[in-house]
Design a protein around this motif. Structure first.
Motif, PDB file in Angstrom:
ATOM      1  N   SER A 124      70.532  21.461  -2.941  1.00  0.00           N
ATOM      2  CA  SER A 124      71.777  20.686  -2.940  1.00  0.00           C
ATOM      3  C   SER A 124      71.794  19.601  -4.013  1.00  0.00           C
ATOM      4  O   SER A 124      72.874  19.178  -4.443  1.00  0.00           O
ATOM      5  N   GLU A 127      73.117  21.570  -6.858  1.00  0.00           N
ATOM      6  CA  GLU A 127      74.566  21.773  -6.725  1.00  0.00           C
ATOM      7  C   GLU A 127      75.334  20.588  -7.305  1.00  0.00           C
ATOM      8  O   GLU A 127      76.301  20.758  -8.050  1.00  0.00           O
ATOM      9  N   GLY A 128      74.909  19.390  -6.942  1.00  0.00           N
ATOM     10  CA  GLY A 128      75.556  18.192  -7.469  1.00  0.00           C
ATOM     11  C   GLY A 128      75.385  18.074  -8.969  1.00  0.00           C
ATOM     12  O   GLY A 128      76.307  17.665  -9.687  1.00  0.00           O
ATOM     13  N   ARG A 161      73.766  16.039  -2.769  1.00  0.00           N
ATOM     14  CA  ARG A 161      74.862  16.383  -3.676  1.00  0.00           C
ATOM     15  C   ARG A 161      75.320  15.169  -4.471  1.00  0.00           C
ATOM     16  O   ARG A 161      75.732  15.291  -5.620  1.00  0.00           O
ATOM     17  N   HIS A 212      82.159  16.709  -2.096  1.00  0.00           N
ATOM     18  CA  HIS A 212      80.934  17.355  -1.649  1.00  0.00           C
ATOM     19  C   HIS A 212      81.177  18.709  -0.989  1.00  0.00           C
ATOM     20  O   HIS A 212      80.235  19.452  -0.766  1.00  0.00           O
TER      21      HIS A 212
END
Length: 312
Positions: A124, A127-128, A161, A212
Protein backbone atom coordinates in the motif's frame (compact mmCIF):
# COMPACT_ATOMS: atom_id res chain seq x y z
CA UNK A 1 9.43 -20.35 19.49
CA UNK A 2 7.81 -18.93 16.36
CA UNK A 3 8.67 -22.06 14.38
CA UNK A 4 7.17 -24.19 17.12
CA UNK A 5 3.97 -22.16 17.14
CA UNK A 6 3.69 -22.40 13.37
CA UNK A 7 4.23 -26.15 13.35
CA UNK A 8 1.60 -26.53 16.05
CA UNK A 9 -0.93 -25.08 13.62
CA UNK A 10 -0.10 -27.56 10.86
CA UNK A 11 -1.77 -30.87 10.08
CA UNK A 12 -5.41 -31.81 10.56
CA UNK A 13 -8.11 -31.17 8.01
CA UNK A 14 -7.52 -31.71 4.32
CA UNK A 15 -8.37 -28.94 1.83
CA UNK A 16 -11.60 -30.56 0.67
CA UNK A 17 -13.03 -30.45 4.16
CA UNK A 18 -11.67 -27.12 5.32
CA UNK A 19 -13.96 -24.71 7.12
CA UNK A 20 -12.62 -21.16 7.23
CA UNK A 21 -13.99 -18.16 9.11
CA UNK A 22 -13.65 -14.75 7.48
CA UNK A 23 -13.93 -11.61 9.59
CA UNK A 24 -14.71 -9.01 6.95
CA UNK A 25 -14.51 -5.32 7.80
CA UNK A 26 -17.90 -4.52 6.31
CA UNK A 27 -19.17 -3.08 3.06
CA UNK A 28 -17.79 0.45 3.21
CA UNK A 29 -16.76 0.36 -0.44
CA UNK A 30 -17.42 -1.34 -3.76
CA UNK A 31 -14.01 -2.94 -3.56
CA UNK A 32 -14.86 -4.48 -0.20
CA UNK A 33 -18.06 -5.98 -1.62
CA UNK A 34 -16.09 -7.44 -4.52
CA UNK A 35 -13.55 -8.94 -2.12
CA UNK A 36 -16.38 -10.72 -0.30
CA UNK A 37 -17.86 -12.03 -3.55
CA UNK A 38 -14.50 -13.21 -4.87
CA UNK A 39 -13.74 -14.88 -1.52
CA UNK A 40 -16.93 -16.93 -1.81
CA UNK A 41 -16.09 -17.86 -5.41
CA UNK A 42 -12.51 -18.88 -4.58
CA UNK A 43 -13.72 -20.97 -1.63
CA UNK A 44 -16.26 -22.74 -3.83
CA UNK A 45 -13.58 -23.56 -6.42
CA UNK A 46 -11.56 -25.32 -3.73
CA UNK A 47 -14.40 -27.08 -1.92
CA UNK A 48 -13.86 -24.92 1.15
CA UNK A 49 -16.70 -23.87 3.46
CA UNK A 50 -16.32 -20.19 4.30
CA UNK A 51 -18.23 -18.47 7.10
CA UNK A 52 -18.32 -14.69 6.69
CA UNK A 53 -18.92 -12.27 9.56
CA UNK A 54 -19.58 -8.62 8.61
CA UNK A 55 -18.04 -6.35 11.26
CA UNK A 56 -19.74 -3.15 10.09
CA UNK A 57 -16.42 -1.27 10.36
CA UNK A 58 -16.07 -2.02 14.10
CA UNK A 59 -13.05 -3.74 15.62
CA UNK A 60 -15.07 -5.03 18.57
CA UNK A 61 -17.28 -6.93 16.14
CA UNK A 62 -14.22 -8.47 14.51
CA UNK A 63 -12.87 -9.59 17.87
CA UNK A 64 -16.23 -11.20 18.70
CA UNK A 65 -16.26 -12.94 15.32
CA UNK A 66 -12.76 -14.35 15.79
CA UNK A 67 -13.70 -15.67 19.22
CA UNK A 68 -16.80 -17.24 17.71
CA UNK A 69 -14.72 -18.91 14.99
CA UNK A 70 -12.32 -20.22 17.63
CA UNK A 71 -15.24 -21.63 19.62
CA UNK A 72 -16.53 -23.33 16.47
CA UNK A 73 -13.16 -24.96 15.89
CA UNK A 74 -12.68 -23.74 12.31
CA UNK A 75 -9.60 -24.82 10.36
CA UNK A 76 -8.40 -21.31 9.65
CA UNK A 77 -9.39 -17.67 10.01
CA UNK A 78 -9.13 -14.89 7.44
CA UNK A 79 -8.99 -11.40 8.94
CA UNK A 80 -9.27 -8.08 7.11
CA UNK A 81 -8.34 -5.87 10.09
CA UNK A 82 -10.23 -2.59 10.36
CA UNK A 83 -7.32 -1.02 12.29
CA UNK A 84 -3.68 -2.01 12.82
CA UNK A 85 -3.54 -2.32 16.61
CA UNK A 86 -5.40 -4.09 19.41
CA UNK A 87 -5.28 -7.67 18.10
CA UNK A 88 -2.76 -9.37 20.40
CA UNK A 89 -5.18 -10.88 22.90
CA UNK A 90 -7.68 -12.41 20.47
CA UNK A 91 -4.99 -13.66 18.08
CA UNK A 92 -3.22 -15.36 20.98
CA UNK A 93 -6.49 -17.15 21.67
CA UNK A 94 -6.57 -18.38 18.07
CA UNK A 95 -2.93 -19.48 18.28
CA UNK A 96 -3.56 -21.33 21.53
CA UNK A 97 -6.41 -23.14 19.78
CA UNK A 98 -3.97 -24.05 16.95
CA UNK A 99 -6.04 -22.15 14.38
CA UNK A 100 -3.90 -20.28 11.83
CA UNK A 101 -4.88 -16.71 11.01
CA UNK A 102 -4.23 -15.13 7.61
CA UNK A 103 -4.51 -11.38 7.13
CA UNK A 104 -6.18 -10.06 3.97
CA UNK A 105 -5.43 -6.71 2.31
CA UNK A 106 -4.25 -5.02 5.52
CA UNK A 107 -1.46 -5.58 8.01
CA UNK A 108 -1.40 -5.24 11.79
CA UNK A 109 1.05 -3.74 14.26
CA UNK A 110 4.50 -5.31 13.87
CA UNK A 111 4.35 -6.61 17.44
CA UNK A 112 1.72 -9.09 16.29
CA UNK A 113 3.64 -10.70 13.46
CA UNK A 114 4.16 -13.95 15.37
CA UNK A 115 0.39 -14.23 15.82
CA UNK A 116 -0.58 -14.82 12.19
CA UNK A 117 0.55 -17.24 9.51
CA UNK A 118 0.87 -14.85 6.57
CA UNK A 119 -0.56 -11.61 5.19
CA UNK A 120 -1.90 -11.41 1.64
CA UNK A 121 -1.76 -7.73 0.74
CA UNK A 122 -0.67 -5.26 -1.85
CA UNK A 123 2.20 -2.91 -1.06
CA UNK A 124 0.00 0.00 0.00
CA UNK A 125 3.00 2.33 0.30
CA UNK A 126 3.75 1.52 -3.33
CA UNK A 127 0.12 2.23 -4.28
CA UNK A 128 0.43 5.72 -2.84
CA UNK A 129 3.79 6.19 -4.53
CA UNK A 130 2.37 5.16 -7.93
CA UNK A 131 -0.50 7.63 -7.47
CA UNK A 132 1.86 10.43 -6.47
CA UNK A 133 4.30 9.70 -9.29
CA UNK A 134 1.47 9.86 -11.84
CA UNK A 135 0.50 13.27 -10.47
CA UNK A 136 4.04 14.66 -10.57
CA UNK A 137 4.50 13.55 -14.17
CA UNK A 138 1.10 14.89 -15.20
CA UNK A 139 1.52 18.27 -13.50
CA UNK A 140 5.15 18.84 -14.47
CA UNK A 141 6.40 22.21 -13.22
CA UNK A 142 2.94 23.75 -12.89
CA UNK A 143 1.98 24.95 -9.38
CA UNK A 144 -0.53 22.48 -7.96
CA UNK A 145 -2.52 22.58 -4.71
CA UNK A 146 -3.67 19.08 -3.76
CA UNK A 147 -6.41 17.98 -1.37
CA UNK A 148 -6.39 14.48 0.09
CA UNK A 149 -9.23 12.20 1.15
CA UNK A 150 -7.73 9.79 3.66
CA UNK A 151 -9.04 6.36 4.58
CA UNK A 152 -10.12 5.27 8.04
CA UNK A 153 -7.93 6.73 10.79
CA UNK A 154 -5.69 4.01 12.25
CA UNK A 155 -6.00 1.64 9.28
CA UNK A 156 -2.59 0.51 8.04
CA UNK A 157 -3.66 0.90 4.42
CA UNK A 158 -4.59 4.55 4.98
CA UNK A 159 -1.32 5.29 6.77
CA UNK A 160 0.71 3.62 4.03
CA UNK A 161 -1.16 5.11 1.06
CA UNK A 162 -0.51 8.53 2.54
CA UNK A 163 3.14 7.72 3.22
CA UNK A 164 3.80 6.61 -0.35
CA UNK A 165 2.01 9.59 -1.91
CA UNK A 166 3.78 12.10 0.34
CA UNK A 167 7.17 10.58 -0.54
CA UNK A 168 6.43 10.82 -4.26
CA UNK A 169 5.47 14.50 -4.23
CA UNK A 170 8.01 15.62 -1.62
CA UNK A 171 10.81 16.44 -4.13
CA UNK A 172 8.44 18.65 -6.13
CA UNK A 173 8.13 22.07 -4.46
CA UNK A 174 5.44 23.12 -6.93
CA UNK A 175 3.05 20.49 -5.57
CA UNK A 176 1.57 21.33 -2.18
CA UNK A 177 -0.81 19.25 -0.06
CA UNK A 178 -3.09 21.94 1.33
CA UNK A 179 -5.90 19.89 2.91
CA UNK A 180 -6.08 16.32 4.22
CA UNK A 181 -9.00 14.73 6.05
CA UNK A 182 -10.49 11.28 6.51
CA UNK A 183 -13.42 10.25 4.36
CA UNK A 184 -13.66 6.82 6.03
CA UNK A 185 -13.41 5.06 2.65
CA UNK A 186 -17.10 5.83 1.88
CA UNK A 187 -18.75 7.73 -0.97
CA UNK A 188 -21.01 9.74 1.31
CA UNK A 189 -18.15 10.90 3.52
CA UNK A 190 -15.92 11.54 0.53
CA UNK A 191 -18.56 13.84 -0.92
CA UNK A 192 -19.04 15.62 2.40
CA UNK A 193 -15.33 16.21 2.93
CA UNK A 194 -14.80 17.35 -0.65
CA UNK A 195 -17.60 19.89 -0.20
CA UNK A 196 -15.75 21.25 2.83
CA UNK A 197 -12.49 21.43 0.86
CA UNK A 198 -14.17 23.38 -1.94
CA UNK A 199 -15.71 25.79 0.56
CA UNK A 200 -12.41 26.29 2.40
CA UNK A 201 -10.08 26.58 -0.59
CA UNK A 202 -12.31 27.79 -3.39
CA UNK A 203 -12.87 25.15 -6.02
CA UNK A 204 -10.68 26.60 -8.73
CA UNK A 205 -7.74 26.95 -6.36
CA UNK A 206 -7.61 23.14 -6.16
CA UNK A 207 -5.43 21.54 -8.83
CA UNK A 208 -5.89 17.87 -7.89
CA UNK A 209 -7.63 15.45 -5.55
CA UNK A 210 -5.93 12.34 -4.19
CA UNK A 211 -8.26 9.80 -2.56
CA UNK A 212 -7.19 6.67 -0.70
CA UNK A 213 -9.96 4.77 -2.49
CA UNK A 214 -12.19 5.15 -5.52
CA UNK A 215 -15.44 5.27 -3.58
CA UNK A 216 -14.40 8.46 -1.82
CA UNK A 217 -13.36 9.83 -5.20
CA UNK A 218 -16.75 9.03 -6.72
CA UNK A 219 -18.32 11.05 -3.89
CA UNK A 220 -15.78 13.84 -4.42
CA UNK A 221 -16.56 13.93 -8.16
CA UNK A 222 -20.23 14.44 -7.33
CA UNK A 223 -19.33 17.29 -4.97
CA UNK A 224 -17.21 18.95 -7.64
CA UNK A 225 -19.95 18.69 -10.26
CA UNK A 226 -22.54 20.13 -7.88
CA UNK A 227 -20.18 23.05 -7.25
CA UNK A 228 -20.03 23.79 -10.98
CA UNK A 229 -16.51 22.39 -11.38
CA UNK A 230 -15.24 19.95 -14.01
CA UNK A 231 -13.51 16.96 -12.36
CA UNK A 232 -10.98 15.28 -14.62
CA UNK A 233 -10.46 18.54 -16.51
CA UNK A 234 -10.29 21.54 -14.18
CA UNK A 235 -9.34 19.34 -11.23
CA UNK A 236 -7.21 16.23 -11.70
CA UNK A 237 -8.18 13.05 -9.85
CA UNK A 238 -6.11 10.07 -8.77
CA UNK A 239 -7.33 7.35 -6.43
CA UNK A 240 -6.81 3.70 -5.54
CA UNK A 241 -8.72 0.39 -5.92
CA UNK A 242 -9.82 0.37 -9.62
CA UNK A 243 -13.51 -0.32 -8.93
CA UNK A 244 -15.88 -0.34 -11.94
CA UNK A 245 -17.49 3.02 -11.23
CA UNK A 246 -14.19 4.87 -11.47
CA UNK A 247 -13.79 3.53 -15.01
CA UNK A 248 -17.24 4.84 -15.90
CA UNK A 249 -16.10 8.21 -14.56
CA UNK A 250 -12.92 7.97 -16.67
CA UNK A 251 -14.95 7.17 -19.77
CA UNK A 252 -17.04 10.28 -19.06
CA UNK A 253 -13.89 12.38 -18.69
CA UNK A 254 -14.55 12.96 -14.98
CA UNK A 255 -11.64 10.95 -13.54
CA UNK A 256 -8.01 10.61 -14.59
CA UNK A 257 -6.20 7.74 -12.87
CA UNK A 258 -6.58 4.85 -10.45
CA UNK A 259 -4.23 2.25 -8.98
CA UNK A 260 -5.63 -1.26 -8.92
CA UNK A 261 -6.04 -3.24 -5.71
CA UNK A 262 -7.06 -6.76 -6.71
CA UNK A 263 -10.12 -8.10 -4.82
CA UNK A 264 -8.69 -11.63 -4.99
CA UNK A 265 -6.79 -11.83 -1.73
CA UNK A 266 -8.56 -15.01 -0.64
CA UNK A 267 -7.34 -17.22 -3.51
CA UNK A 268 -3.66 -16.99 -2.49
CA UNK A 269 -4.73 -17.22 1.18
CA UNK A 270 -6.68 -20.45 0.63
CA UNK A 271 -3.77 -21.94 -1.33
CA UNK A 272 -1.35 -21.07 1.46
CA UNK A 273 -3.68 -22.57 4.06
CA UNK A 274 -4.14 -25.74 2.00
CA UNK A 275 -0.38 -26.24 1.64
CA UNK A 276 0.10 -25.58 5.33
CA UNK A 277 -2.61 -28.00 6.41
CA UNK A 278 -1.66 -30.78 3.99
CA UNK A 279 2.13 -30.55 3.99
CA UNK A 280 3.08 -28.28 6.87
CA UNK A 281 4.50 -25.80 4.34
CA UNK A 282 5.01 -22.46 6.08
CA UNK A 283 4.31 -19.61 3.62
CA UNK A 284 6.34 -16.39 3.45
CA UNK A 285 5.20 -13.83 5.99
CA UNK A 286 4.00 -11.58 3.17
CA UNK A 287 2.32 -12.67 -0.06
CA UNK A 288 2.33 -9.53 -2.23
CA UNK A 289 -0.26 -8.80 -4.92
CA UNK A 290 0.32 -6.55 -7.93
CA UNK A 291 -0.52 -2.83 -8.08
CA UNK A 292 -1.29 -1.46 -11.56
CA UNK A 293 -1.94 2.08 -12.74
CA UNK A 294 -4.91 2.70 -15.06
CA UNK A 295 -5.62 5.95 -16.91
CA UNK A 296 -8.11 7.07 -19.53
CA UNK A 297 -5.70 5.69 -22.16
CA UNK A 298 -6.50 2.12 -21.02
CA UNK A 299 -9.96 1.83 -22.63
CA UNK A 300 -11.90 2.40 -19.40
CA UNK A 301 -15.19 0.93 -20.64
CA UNK A 302 -13.45 -2.31 -21.57
CA UNK A 303 -12.00 -2.52 -18.06
CA UNK A 304 -15.40 -1.62 -16.61
CA UNK A 305 -17.09 -4.48 -18.48
CA UNK A 306 -14.43 -6.94 -17.25
CA UNK A 307 -15.06 -5.94 -13.62
CA UNK A 308 -18.77 -5.14 -13.41
CA UNK A 309 -19.89 -8.68 -12.49
CA UNK A 310 -17.35 -9.22 -9.70
CA UNK A 311 -19.68 -7.94 -6.99
CA UNK A 312 -18.52 -4.34 -6.75
Amino acid sequence: MLAGALLAWAGGAQAASLTVGFSQIGSESGWRAAETTVTKDEAKKRGITVKIADAQQKQENQIKAIRSFVAQGVDGILLAPVVATGWDSVLKEARDAKIPVILLDRDIDPAGKDLYLTAVTSDSVEEGRVAGTWLTKTVGDKPCNVVELQGTVGASVATNRKKGFDAAIAPHANIKLVRSQTGDFTRAKGKEVMESFIKAEGGRAICAVYAHNDDMMVGAIQAMKEAGLKPGKEILTVSIDAVPDIFKAMAAGEANATVELTPDMAGPAFDALKAYKEKGTVPPKWIQTESKLYTAADDPMKVYNSKKNLGY
